[in-house]
Design an enzyme around this catalytic site. Structure first.
Site, PDB file in Angstrom:
ATOM      1  N   GLY A 202      51.617  39.442  55.222  1.00 34.14           N
ATOM      2  CA  GLY A 202      52.078  38.476  54.223  1.00 34.14           C
ATOM      3  C   GLY A 202      53.180  39.046  53.347  1.00 34.14           C
ATOM      4  O   GLY A 202      53.186  38.840  52.135  1.00 34.14           O
ATOM      5  N   ALA A 203      54.136  39.751  53.965  1.00 37.49           N
ATOM      6  CA  ALA A 203      55.218  40.368  53.188  1.00 37.49           C
ATOM      7  C   ALA A 203      56.387  39.417  52.999  1.00 37.49           C
ATOM      8  O   ALA A 203      57.438  39.807  52.510  1.00 37.49           O
ATOM      9  CB  ALA A 203      55.682  41.648  53.877  1.00 37.49           C
TER      10      ALA A 203
ATOM     11  N   SER B 162      56.459  36.825  50.990  1.00 43.02           N
ATOM     12  CA  SER B 162      56.612  36.294  49.632  1.00 43.02           C
ATOM     13  C   SER B 162      55.742  37.066  48.650  1.00 43.02           C
ATOM     14  O   SER B 162      54.964  37.941  49.048  1.00 43.02           O
ATOM     15  CB  SER B 162      56.270  34.788  49.584  1.00 43.02           C
ATOM     16  OG  SER B 162      54.872  34.598  49.565  1.00 43.02           O
ATOM     17  N   GLY B 163      55.895  36.736  47.380  1.00 43.19           N
ATOM     18  CA  GLY B 163      55.013  37.229  46.330  1.00 43.19           C
ATOM     19  C   GLY B 163      54.806  38.732  46.300  1.00 43.19           C
ATOM     20  O   GLY B 163      55.757  39.516  46.406  1.00 43.19           O
TER      21      GLY B 163
ATOM     22  N   SER C 228      40.406  40.810  44.218  1.00 46.79           N
ATOM     23  CA  SER C 228      40.581  39.895  43.080  1.00 46.79           C
ATOM     24  C   SER C 228      39.218  39.560  42.489  1.00 46.79           C
ATOM     25  O   SER C 228      38.217  40.188  42.830  1.00 46.79           O
ATOM     26  CB  SER C 228      41.289  38.620  43.512  1.00 46.79           C
ATOM     27  OG  SER C 228      41.701  37.895  42.373  1.00 46.79           O
TER      28      SER C 228
ATOM     29  N   TYR D 132      38.089  30.770  48.484  1.00 48.29           N
ATOM     30  CA  TYR D 132      39.060  31.852  48.262  1.00 48.29           C
ATOM     31  C   TYR D 132      38.380  33.045  47.596  1.00 48.29           C
ATOM     32  O   TYR D 132      38.536  34.188  48.034  1.00 48.29           O
ATOM     33  CB  TYR D 132      40.215  31.334  47.393  1.00 48.29           C
ATOM     34  CG  TYR D 132      41.108  32.438  46.864  1.00 48.29           C
ATOM     35  CD1 TYR D 132      42.090  33.024  47.652  1.00 48.29           C
ATOM     36  CD2 TYR D 132      40.962  32.903  45.542  1.00 48.29           C
ATOM     37  CE1 TYR D 132      42.898  34.041  47.163  1.00 48.29           C
ATOM     38  CE2 TYR D 132      41.760  33.922  45.040  1.00 48.29           C
ATOM     39  CZ  TYR D 132      42.733  34.482  45.855  1.00 48.29           C
ATOM     40  OH  TYR D 132      43.529  35.500  45.358  1.00 48.29           O
TER      41      TYR D 132
END
Ligand code: NDP
Length: 302
Positions: free
Chosen positions: A9-10, A12-13, A142, A177
């Protein structure tokens, strides 16, 4: 030699900011493991990552077949693997109904946990073989939720024979999530217990801070997306910029002083890293073992 790091997932963000931070040190070649090739290429160019310091390789974590293909393609590239960063995630807080991965697992847990679980297991041998001074497997964590007795997961998480939720309850996108993130943190600790001593690999997780501006909130209602960044900035003061969060994750990947394994890193107000306490749910060793075994079955490793 340069280290090689895979970041999922590189495009974005946080993942993109971390790719940039590591590439800029000149010490890392970044493999951007992304589902959208063009988007990843454009993203790398837009933040000025130099051509020779990255490659994009296709990875769709919502398909176990794609995860296996990615591991093969990476191996055929002939590069050693020195660090793996499991960063990609989907967050579907307003979804009323569950959606599913290619293999029929609820999408949040299927992508964020099961896809990464298989990826990390397949690439563990590559990490083991690296002769780099530090070898690390980092999983982005998280805030957490309660997983109950895992009855939904054990039933296949497919919304047919079993619930689409790990605890067997009614579908709740925001909780799915959070569930996936507890799984990420439990997985990190189980890796640590099983493999740290034998392999010398550092297994760690982190809470990068609240990065209120990333694409993670793209599925949220417009009013939330408008108010969330200033709320985090001025009211809760938990706000952190993408650049700063990327610096934090890059630090966990490459700082020679952060080699302790089994740790959940966080940062205080002065942006100093510290070992955070895990919640009761996220540090339940028995649950971690059970999650490991059930996940192995679901991804076809057992
Ligand atoms: P973004 O939405 O900006 O980035 C998520 C990345 O994951 C994107 O690159 C996206 O790809 C990728 N992705 C999603 N699904 C797949 C898939 N099936 N296969 C491959 N890649 C996929 O969010 P963030 O940068 O905020 O999130 C990064 C990490 O940080 C996550 O693990 C999140 O849980 C964690 N985190 C974020 C916080 C925040 O406040 N933002 C707080 C705490 C943790 P694409 O570009 O193609 O959509």
């Amino acid at each position: 030699r340069k280290g090689t790091v895979i970041i999922t997932g590189a495009s974005s963000g946080l993942g993109l900011a971390t790719a940039k931070a590591l590439a800029e040190t000149g010490e890392w070649h970044v493999i951007m493991a992304c589902r959208n090739f063009l988007k990843a290429e454009k993203a790398a160019k837009s933040v000025g990552i130099t051509k020779e310091s990255y490659s994009v390789m296709h990875l769709d974590l919502a398909s176990l077949e794609s995860v296996r293909q990615f591991a093969d393609t990476f191996r055929r590239s002939g590069r050693p693997l020195d660090a793996l960063v499991c960063n990609a995630a989907v967050y579907l807080p307003t979804a009323k109904e569950p959606t599913y991965t290619a293999e029929g697992f609820e999408l949040s847990v299927g992508t964020n946990h099961l896809g990464h679980f298989l990826l990390a297991r397949l690439l563990l041998d590559d990490l083991k073989q690296s002769d780099y001074p530090y070898k690390r497997l980092i999983i982005v964590g998280s805030i957490t939720a309660n997983l109950g007795d895992l009855r939904g997961l054990a039933g296949g998480l497919n919304g047919i024979q079993s619930s689409a939720m790990i605890d067997g309850g009614d579908f709740d996108g925001a909780k799915a999530y959070k569930d996936s993130k507890v799984c990420n943190m439990l997985t990190m600790q189980e890796f640590h217990r099983r493999y740290n001593e034998e392999t010398g690999i550092t297994f760690a997780s982190l809470y990068p801070g609240c990065i209120a501006t990333t694409g993670l909130f793209r599925e949220h209602i417009p009013l939330f997306r408008l108010l969330f960044p200033p709320f985090q900035k001025y009211i809760t003061k938990g706000y952190v910029s993408e650049e700063e969060a990327g610096g934090r994750l890059a630090q966990v990947v490459s700082d020679p002083s952060l080699t302790k394994s089994g740790v959940y890193w966080s940062w205080n107000k002065n942006s100093e890293s510290f070992e955070n306490q895990l919640s009761k749910e996220a540090s339940d060793a028995e649950k971690a073992r059970k999650l490991w075994e059930v996940s192995e079955k679901l991804v076809g490793l057992a």
